[in-house]
Motif scaffolding. Sequence first.
Motif, PDB file in Angstrom:
ATOM      1  N   LEU A   1     -10.874 -53.486   2.916  1.00 46.04           N
ATOM      2  CA  LEU A   1     -10.966 -54.276   1.687  1.00 46.04           C
ATOM      3  C   LEU A   1     -12.273 -55.056   1.629  1.00 46.04           C
ATOM      4  CD1 LEU A   1      -7.382 -55.750   1.123  1.00 46.04           C
ATOM      5  CD2 LEU A   1      -8.677 -54.290  -0.428  1.00 46.04           C
ATOM      6  N   SER A   2     -12.691 -55.629   2.767  1.00 43.16           N
ATOM      7  CA  SER A   2     -13.943 -56.382   2.792  1.00 43.16           C
ATOM      8  C   SER A   2     -15.126 -55.481   2.458  1.00 43.16           C
ATOM      9  CB  SER A   2     -14.136 -57.028   4.167  1.00 43.16           C
ATOM     10  OG  SER A   2     -13.120 -57.958   4.424  1.00 43.16           O
ATOM     11  N   ILE A   3     -15.097 -54.236   2.973  1.00 46.32           N
ATOM     12  CA  ILE A   3     -16.183 -53.290   2.652  1.00 46.32           C
ATOM     13  C   ILE A   3     -16.167 -52.960   1.166  1.00 46.32           C
ATOM     14  CG2 ILE A   3     -16.981 -50.930   3.037  1.00 46.32           C
ATOM     15  CD1 ILE A   3     -15.970 -51.198   5.920  1.00 46.32           C
ATOM     16  N   SER A   4     -14.979 -52.754   0.600  1.00 48.76           N
ATOM     17  CA  SER A   4     -14.881 -52.421  -0.829  1.00 48.76           C
ATOM     18  C   SER A   4     -15.343 -53.583  -1.694  1.00 48.76           C
ATOM     19  CB  SER A   4     -13.439 -52.044  -1.173  1.00 48.76           C
ATOM     20  OG  SER A   4     -13.039 -50.901  -0.456  1.00 48.76           O
ATOM     21  N   THR A   5     -14.917 -54.805  -1.335  1.00 51.36           N
ATOM     22  CA  THR A   5     -15.338 -55.962  -2.140  1.00 51.36           C
ATOM     23  C   THR A   5     -16.838 -56.215  -1.999  1.00 51.36           C
ATOM     24  OG1 THR A   5     -14.707 -57.399  -0.291  1.00 51.36           O
ATOM     25  CG2 THR A   5     -13.089 -57.065  -2.040  1.00 51.36           C
ATOM     26  N   THR A   6     -17.384 -56.009  -0.787  1.00 46.64           N
ATOM     27  CA  THR A   6     -18.836 -56.176  -0.596  1.00 46.64           C
ATOM     28  C   THR A   6     -19.605 -55.164  -1.442  1.00 46.64           C
ATOM     29  OG1 THR A   6     -18.509 -56.984   1.650  1.00 46.64           O
ATOM     30  CG2 THR A   6     -20.690 -56.138   1.109  1.00 46.64           C
ATOM     31  N   ARG A   7     -19.122 -53.908  -1.473  1.00 42.66           N
ATOM     32  CA  ARG A   7     -19.760 -52.886  -2.303  1.00 42.66           C
ATOM     33  C   ARG A   7     -19.724 -53.280  -3.777  1.00 42.66           C
ATOM     34  NH1 ARG A   7     -16.559 -49.046  -1.273  1.00 42.66           N
ATOM     35  NH2 ARG A   7     -17.654 -48.079   0.472  1.00 42.66           N
TER      36      ARG A   7
END
Length: 676
Positions: free
Chosen positions: A72-78
């Motif tokens: 989720l953190s990777i998706s939100t950062t993207r």
Amino acid sequence: MKLKELIITCGIIGIILMMIVPIPTLLIDFLLIVNITIALTILLVAMNTKSALDFAIFPAILLVTTIFRLALSISTTRSILSKAEGGEVIETFGQWVGGGDVIIGFVVFLILVVVQFIVITKGSERVAEVAARFTLDAMPGKQMSIDADLNSGIINEFEAKERRSTIERESNFFGAMDGASKFIKGDAIATIVMMIINLVGGFIIGMVNWDLSFAESLNKFTILTIGDGLVAQIPALLISTASGLIVTRSASDGNLSEDITAQLFKYPKLLYVAAGTIAMLGFTPIGIMRTWPFAIGIAIGAYLIQTSQSKKAAQDELLVEEQQIEEVRSPESVISLLQVDPIEFEFGYGLIPLADTQQGGDLLDRIIMIRRQCALELGLVVPVIRIRDNIQLKPNEYVIKIKGNTVARGELLLNHYLAMSPGFEDDSIHGIETTEPAFGLPAIWIDEMTKERAELSGYTVVDPPSVVATHLTEIVKRHAHELLGRQETKALVENVKTNYPALVDELIPSIMSLGDVQKVLTKLLQEKVSIRDLVTIFETLADYGQYSKDTDVLTEYVRQSLSRQITLQYSTAGQSLRVITVGAQLEKKLIDAVQQNDQGSYVSLDPVSSQQIYQRLTEQVNRLLQSGQQPIVLTSPTIRMYLRQVVARTLQDIPILSYSELEPNVEVQSVGVVNL
């Protein structure tokens, strides 16, 4: 594949894809809410479990939720870096925490990260590591405890298997928790790194790609970074707390809420102290209006808890009384009355100070030393000696019972000393005449003032506790053979088996049964021969048990193998061994009287011959006793056990040895001959 398994499998694959494939912000909002819900559920389950093994899947869940949170953190950062937006959930958290002030929100977020990383994560990791280490170290002891309970019959095979399985699962769980706690630490570090990337990268992208001013870019991406960090850190904080709860709870029979209410509020009187302290703060500038309402609330709560505990204690007491009444009425209540203690020491109420430690009594310590002494001298583990007072006895009287039957009794005067003369009387020593209970010697009770004068006159002076200890020791030695049953023999055999398994496996049960071994050991103890050297005894039985099943004959072989021990028991270095020998006529008479049956051999003498043997032997024994020597009868190996059978009842304390039981280097001097 079942539907539940299919959903979980697809979910884990979807988590991996989230790290690679961009997802819309609406789906991100949904997954963030799912993440918070899962974390909250895990925390509630951890709070309500009674044992760590009730939530044994927790290490695996910890790994999955950590990967889900990172995805989720990777998706939100993207999404933040590519679209300058992270969804409504992130926007709301970013603005709500700071209350519209970016700096306050950023500071609050940093504090949350520090608490998560340094306090909870670090503590949970350390506790998990220590718990895993201690669990693994305790495994051998727990396994031995299970084996001991199984051997003693406390548990059966099924219960032993269940306990072993529980120990194995505990070790696996805490070992997995030790490793899984590293995921939480790594997750916290990754969150900090992603926060820096979102803040710095977003600030640069906002000014370069989106033509935002410095202040606008800083404000927008700071809010998004705070929101993204919060929606990641809050579930991580919940799961870290759950991890800490799982690994820190021990010795508990209830869930967290039950333990807190039962243990924290166990002493309501202390709450009155807390209420009084808070009330005293009202006289400071804090003010009565702020402190007294809370103090009154604490006092009321303490009163309600105290009342509730009193009612519960009364109900429990009533329930116990009802159960006791039911137990007395039940037919099974009589079973407990059938239990017979191996050794009992009962005394009148006047001798209570002997056993009362608060009055200086050391009888319990002396009994411990008696058991140690018997273990060293006889090789026998004396059962626990039951000590109790008996109002039916005289105040200063005591009795010693073996298996419920009185075998000895005596009387003591607590404030006096027992004095035994050295062979000549001193007319200046006056006291209450009595008999020394252990050996039946004439003695007198003297007071404290006469003690020193009696010692100077050569009297042997002992205090009442020493009199009891000596008497009890002699009774235990005299009846040691009655205290050795099959269960006690099995314990001795198991002790030898730990170091000599081949010897025990050869002897029992292929050559001799446990009962036959017990009979041999009993015959040795009956003649005060120590059985401490069980290895030599078992070696002898293994050698000769193949040729004879007669336990009397096997006992003779064992005695011959213990010749060095028997010699040291009765001889003194540098002195000749003074003995009473058996004449040739008597030996021939005994050999001719030997009869055989299915049980073995025995002596069949006519009453006249038996009486003559008793009389002649008693004359020689009394002559030696009068001269202060220990009477020892020495005979040939062929008739030793038969002579013992003849005189066992009347002269059981007189040692009867054979030539084969003495070492060759011992000088033997005959001081009397027993003949017909």
